[in-house]
Design an enzyme around this catalytic site. Sequence first.
Site, mmCIF file in Angstrom:
data_model
loop_
_atom_site.group_PDB
_atom_site.id
_atom_site.type_symbol
_atom_site.label_atom_id
_atom_site.label_comp_id
_atom_site.label_asym_id
_atom_site.label_seq_id
_atom_site.Cartn_x
_atom_site.Cartn_y
_atom_site.Cartn_z
ATOM 1 N N GLY A 54 8.881 -51.009 17.612
ATOM 2 C CA GLY A 54 8.347 -51.418 18.905
ATOM 3 C C GLY A 54 8.759 -52.839 19.234
ATOM 4 O O GLY A 54 8.959 -53.662 18.338
ATOM 5 N N GLY A 56 7.949 -56.633 21.029
ATOM 6 C CA GLY A 56 6.785 -57.501 20.892
ATOM 7 C C GLY A 56 6.765 -58.240 19.564
ATOM 8 O O GLY A 56 5.878 -59.054 19.323
ATOM 9 N N HIS A 57 7.747 -57.929 18.687
ATOM 10 C CA HIS A 57 7.830 -58.593 17.386
ATOM 11 C C HIS A 57 9.035 -59.538 17.317
ATOM 12 O O HIS A 57 9.454 -59.922 16.239
ATOM 13 C CB HIS A 57 7.936 -57.556 16.267
ATOM 14 C CG HIS A 57 6.865 -56.523 16.276
ATOM 15 N ND1 HIS A 57 5.531 -56.867 16.227
ATOM 16 C CD2 HIS A 57 6.911 -55.173 16.345
ATOM 17 C CE1 HIS A 57 4.798 -55.753 16.256
ATOM 18 N NE2 HIS A 57 5.606 -54.718 16.334
ATOM 19 N N LYS A 105 10.103 -49.895 9.094
ATOM 20 C CA LYS A 105 8.762 -50.378 8.755
ATOM 21 C C LYS A 105 7.812 -49.174 8.703
ATOM 22 O O LYS A 105 7.900 -48.269 9.542
ATOM 23 C CB LYS A 105 8.272 -51.391 9.800
ATOM 24 C CG LYS A 105 9.174 -52.610 9.936
ATOM 25 C CD LYS A 105 8.538 -53.761 10.709
ATOM 26 C CE LYS A 105 8.183 -53.442 12.137
ATOM 27 N NZ LYS A 105 9.332 -53.052 12.997
ATOM 28 N N ASP A 110 7.464 -44.716 13.876
ATOM 29 C CA ASP A 110 8.806 -45.126 13.462
ATOM 30 C C ASP A 110 9.363 -44.190 12.402
ATOM 31 O O ASP A 110 10.518 -43.760 12.474
ATOM 32 C CB ASP A 110 8.773 -46.557 12.902
ATOM 33 C CG ASP A 110 8.331 -47.576 13.934
ATOM 34 O OD1 ASP A 110 9.188 -48.334 14.419
ATOM 35 O OD2 ASP A 110 7.125 -47.615 14.270
ATOM 36 N N HIS A 216 0.228 -55.481 15.270
ATOM 37 C CA HIS A 216 -0.099 -54.990 16.605
ATOM 38 C C HIS A 216 -1.538 -55.332 16.951
ATOM 39 O O HIS A 216 -2.119 -54.763 17.868
ATOM 40 C CB HIS A 216 0.080 -53.476 16.681
ATOM 41 C CG HIS A 216 1.353 -52.989 16.092
ATOM 42 N ND1 HIS A 216 1.468 -52.643 14.760
ATOM 43 C CD2 HIS A 216 2.573 -52.845 16.641
ATOM 44 C CE1 HIS A 216 2.726 -52.280 14.536
ATOM 45 N NE2 HIS A 216 3.409 -52.391 15.649
#
Lengths: 328, 328
Positions: A54, A56-57, A105, A110, A216
């Site tokens: 995702g 945002g990291h 991860k 995922d 998250h």
Amino acid sequence: MKKFINRVDDVLAEALDGFDAAHADIVRVHRDPTFVTRAASTRTGKVALISGGGSGHEPMHAGLVGMGMLDAACPGQVFTSPTSDQMLAAAQAVESGAGVLFIVKNYEGDVMNFEMAAEMHEGRHATVLTNDDVAVEDSLYTTGRRGVAGTVVVEKMVGAAAETGADLDALQALGQKVNGRTRSMGVALTSCTVPAAGKPTFELPESDIEMGVGIHGEPGRRRVKLMPADALAEEMIGAIAGDLRAPAGAEVLLLVNGFGGTPAMELYLMHGAARRQLEAKGLTVTRSLVGNYCTSLDMAGCSLTVTALDDELRGLWDAPVHTAALRW
Amino acid sequence: MKKFINRVDDVLAEALDGFDAAHADIVRVHRDPTFVTRAASTRTGKVALISGGGSGHEPMHAGLVGMGMLDAACPGQVFTSPTSDQMLAAAQAVESGAGVLFIVKNYEGDVMNFEMAAEMHEGRHATVLTNDDVAVEDSLYTTGRRGVAGTVVVEKMVGAAAETGADLDALQALGQKVNGRTRSMGVALTSCTVPAAGKPTFELPESDIEMGVGIHGEPGRRRVKLMPADALAEEMIGAIAGDLRAPAGAEVLLLVNGFGGTPAMELYLMHGAARRQLEAKGLTVTRSLVGNYCTSLDMAGCSLTVTALDDELRGLWDAPVHTAALRW
């Protein structure tokens, strides 16, 4: 919600446009489906390393594409797994005859999508699953431990070995070795705010922190009152070192990772605090990395990652790297 | 106030300890008085470059010490000028026969203390004053324009020229040239919190932003409602380009600088937005830098910096650099 955005639906696409333009010498952003490769083609006979997850990291993972690290990265929507179509297209774009290694991860979405992509991909492939977070055993988005900032260490070391021509089996074994010698734990001072949600992911009173938070904003071990940096480092390094069980005298790498909203001054202070805790346990920090590498949007907080080094891993860490986020 | 600290009085010393330990291959932190030098001595016959200023702007300036940039930096307390004792000690430590160039951001305290240090220093010396902020003419801590993130560009280019053996007069002229071709403007989405104050420096309602904010949270041009990223970029680039007056077709460097609390995804999105504005004015962005370089503690916000390049400046920007924060 105060953010630098235009329309919520366009955040990822516009951020990738800016990333592409800023680092055209290193990366290429591809569309429909979306994935990021090196600007230069993968050398024939080199195993291609692909990661993703995702968004945002940032800079994980697109900022880690380049010489000495990844060949491609697949960014999903914010805090959402990329699709198997993205991963398959990335694999087909960078495969050059020596196979593809997926570095994933440990989150259910995922894992599932990378498995589907691996099945669809016709060439040789293998997977390394990272699960370095000691905070909790199971969590909101996964069974088993979460993969967090230790993934940066795995990608750096496996990436360095791939440049020297190591084969697919050797790289998979190396990735598993690095992951097995790596532990992390995080703490949140504030929540993060997902653009599409428009409000903080969780509520955290002014006096409280989330010990063991996920990247998250998933719950950690416990919610406690704010503590001094030394007490935080003691609890986090205690959990990490207790699980890692490196022998006294061992040499370690210490990564102090900011979650996006914490300034460098505080991260360096935490680096000093964590180092003192490691030294008190007889461990010697010989390699360090301090900065924002595996973030949670605008969350204030940080994680500590410790990897037990040996001659092989130290050499792979020191090997040259040239990505948007990591260069030496 | 939620921060990774132990005691408020120890923040700077402990952050510098962590910085020193994390980057022992690049820098050395000296005490009593406090200053930071390269780990390696300044080469005989090379002009020594020294900068400094209040802490809270990390990585500026200590993170910019190293090959290709500064020889020394003097960190003051948070948002407080370093003392002339610090500057003098730094000058004596790194002077190697070719003189010292002080690079000073235009704030009254810094200017006064660097002037005193220059008078006390017995060797040859010169000063470059940076004042790239177009937001306001006078401000809370200074007469004339403030020196902000454009100082990173000045330090990079002058640093590269110093490595090639340029003399003191040439470096001062170069620094003035770069500063003269550089303009910046910032915007705050939130305040910052100075550790010793324990509360936000200013109040900003949830719907408002501070257009043209200073890097200590000083007032900017006006307080307005939050706007889309494209509208922000239009106003900021409009002010910058209107003042810079580079001819259509000119080649520019674009620095998108985070203030400490803004994640990479938003900075890259702003990079795309600013680039579109520059291109609409007939300017071509050929060099980019995106990240936290001149911060305001934990402030959410960013600044845009534009430098009009020529062959000389492009070459100096591209020259190798090896510091904690900037490497290529």
